[in-house]
Design a protein around this motif. Sequence first.
Motif, PDB file in Angstrom:
ATOM      1  N   GLY A  21       0.796  -1.219   0.000  1.00 46.28           N
ATOM      2  CA  GLY A  21       0.000   0.000   0.000  1.00 46.28           C
ATOM      3  C   GLY A  21       0.827   1.266   0.000  1.00 46.28           C
ATOM      4  N   SER A  22       2.065   1.196   0.503  1.00 46.55           N
ATOM      5  CA  SER A  22       2.895   2.402   0.571  1.00 46.55           C
ATOM      6  C   SER A  22       3.219   2.936  -0.818  1.00 46.55           C
ATOM      7  N   LYS A  23       3.316   2.066  -1.816  1.00 48.20           N
ATOM      8  CA  LYS A  23       3.588   2.510  -3.183  1.00 48.20           C
ATOM      9  C   LYS A  23       2.442   3.362  -3.710  1.00 48.20           C
ATOM     10  N   LEU A  24       1.211   2.861  -3.524  1.00 50.79           N
ATOM     11  CA  LEU A  24       0.040   3.606  -3.972  1.00 50.79           C
ATOM     12  C   LEU A  24      -0.113   4.905  -3.192  1.00 50.79           C
ATOM     13  N   ALA A  25       0.155   4.852  -1.885  1.00 48.60           N
ATOM     14  CA  ALA A  25       0.039   6.048  -1.051  1.00 48.60           C
ATOM     15  C   ALA A  25       1.009   7.127  -1.518  1.00 48.60           C
ATOM     16  N   GLY A  26       2.234   6.732  -1.847  1.00 50.31           N
ATOM     17  CA  GLY A  26       3.214   7.705  -2.319  1.00 50.31           C
ATOM     18  C   GLY A  26       2.815   8.351  -3.631  1.00 50.31           C
ATOM     19  N   ARG A  27       2.204   7.574  -4.517  1.00 54.14           N
ATOM     20  CA  ARG A  27       1.828   8.111  -5.825  1.00 54.14           C
ATOM     21  C   ARG A  27       0.726   9.163  -5.723  1.00 54.14           C
TER      22      ARG A  27
END
Length: 499
Positions: A21-27
């Motif tokens: 989820g951190s990847k999507l949150a960063g985007r």
Amino acid sequence: MISIEPTLLIAAALVLVAALGSKLAGRVGFPALLLFLGLGMLAGSDGPGGIAFDNAEVAQGVGVVALALILFDGGLSTRWGLVRPVLGQGLTLATVGVTVSATITGVAAAWVLDVPLELGLLLGAIVSSTDAAAVFAVLRGRRTGLAGRIQPTLELESGSNDPMAVLLTITLVEVVTGDAPGPLGLVAGMAFQLGVGAVAGLAAGWATRTVLNRLRPGADGLYPVLTLAIAVLTYAGTVVLGGSGFIAVYLAGLWIGNHDVIHQATIRRFHEAVAWLCQIGMFLLLGLLVFPSELLDVAWSALAVAAVLVFVARPVATLVSLLPFRVPVRHQGVVAWVGLRGATPIVLATFPLLEGVEQADLIFNVVFFVVVVSVLVQGTTITPVARLFGSLRPAPPEPDTLLEAGRPLPDGTTLRNVVVPVGSAVDGCALVEAGLPREALVVVIQRGHQQLVPTGSTRLQAGDRLLVLTDDDALTALRDRLRPDAVLPEGEGPPLGEG
């Protein structure tokens, strides 16, 4: 026999969801910190997960170790050449700025919460430090950068202000419980902790570099294991000596990261992974510790404290700290806004809980709420605020492919490590005369502690480790060429008297 598989299953699932989820949150510009905390709260007793956890001592122990390892990684990844020009600014923000911010927030908190002044100052000290991980996770996710020297200033401040907040918090806990020495004793104690931490950290960094470069463990995988053990040893040993372990571990990482160390790239990647695991685990655990239903009771008071911190305390602290350095006002505005609160305040909020401070539950809930508000409001608006102040710059593009041994490149070639064996037919040959396959490009030769950029006249020696850019077919031919029983074509080989 106690079955731990269900616990492992839940823990692994939470970490997996957090990491993905951190990847999507960063985007989308959403701070990953809130994602981790939210998952912990959902898994807790007030959420659908229903996991009952209220052990502040365990949470504090895990949090302190995690913070130490995160700071060590922060030191490793900090480039001295970038932070040296802003050393005075960063350290002033990390000391004077933290003190000013803690004082203003503490006085306001005492009035808003209707608690004694020393209790309000304790809360102010707890929320006085910023969080580098949250700040740069958002910047990287939005692919934006900050102009001038804003980014290295924030990086240095965030990496070095946690120790000051810890010292202020511990001191004020002693004041509230009546165990504190006099004013002179407090100042002397803080100076001693800072001094011992600085000396111990630099000594640990120097010793680590010396040991790694001279000891040379047999297995490459032992290098990051050694640095992990040294990071923990540096923190714990400094605390036993009465110093600040957080300062020590940050400076040790800074020294190692800015000096030549064998397998430094491997060490950095390993500790980056450890830091991410620590962040995820720590925030999940702290999310479990809080009871969301109790946050509603302090919502309005906590919002008022957060507003004072964000719109008054942080800007004033930034102005006082940076005014002597003549930093442009527009840059000061960005530095003031990019003052995200993160893991450290929540971990520090467990100190009053464990010391039995009166109204410690109130402090913890207010601190947790303030951190969430700070990250949610500031963390999602860094880009527009930087643009408003004219300090927004495109971030440098990331390379599509990392150049490392064993990783295939787009053209089908791969960087490989090949060793020249004892008795090799090319021992003593100049590289241009060694008859190596044309498709095998020798990029670097590691000879003992030296790394040589080869030319055609560079002579190979037994024991040389070659970093070669090649494909599979040429690699096979290269290894055949290096064998002791290989036959050199007529006219090739070392001249008489050499090799």
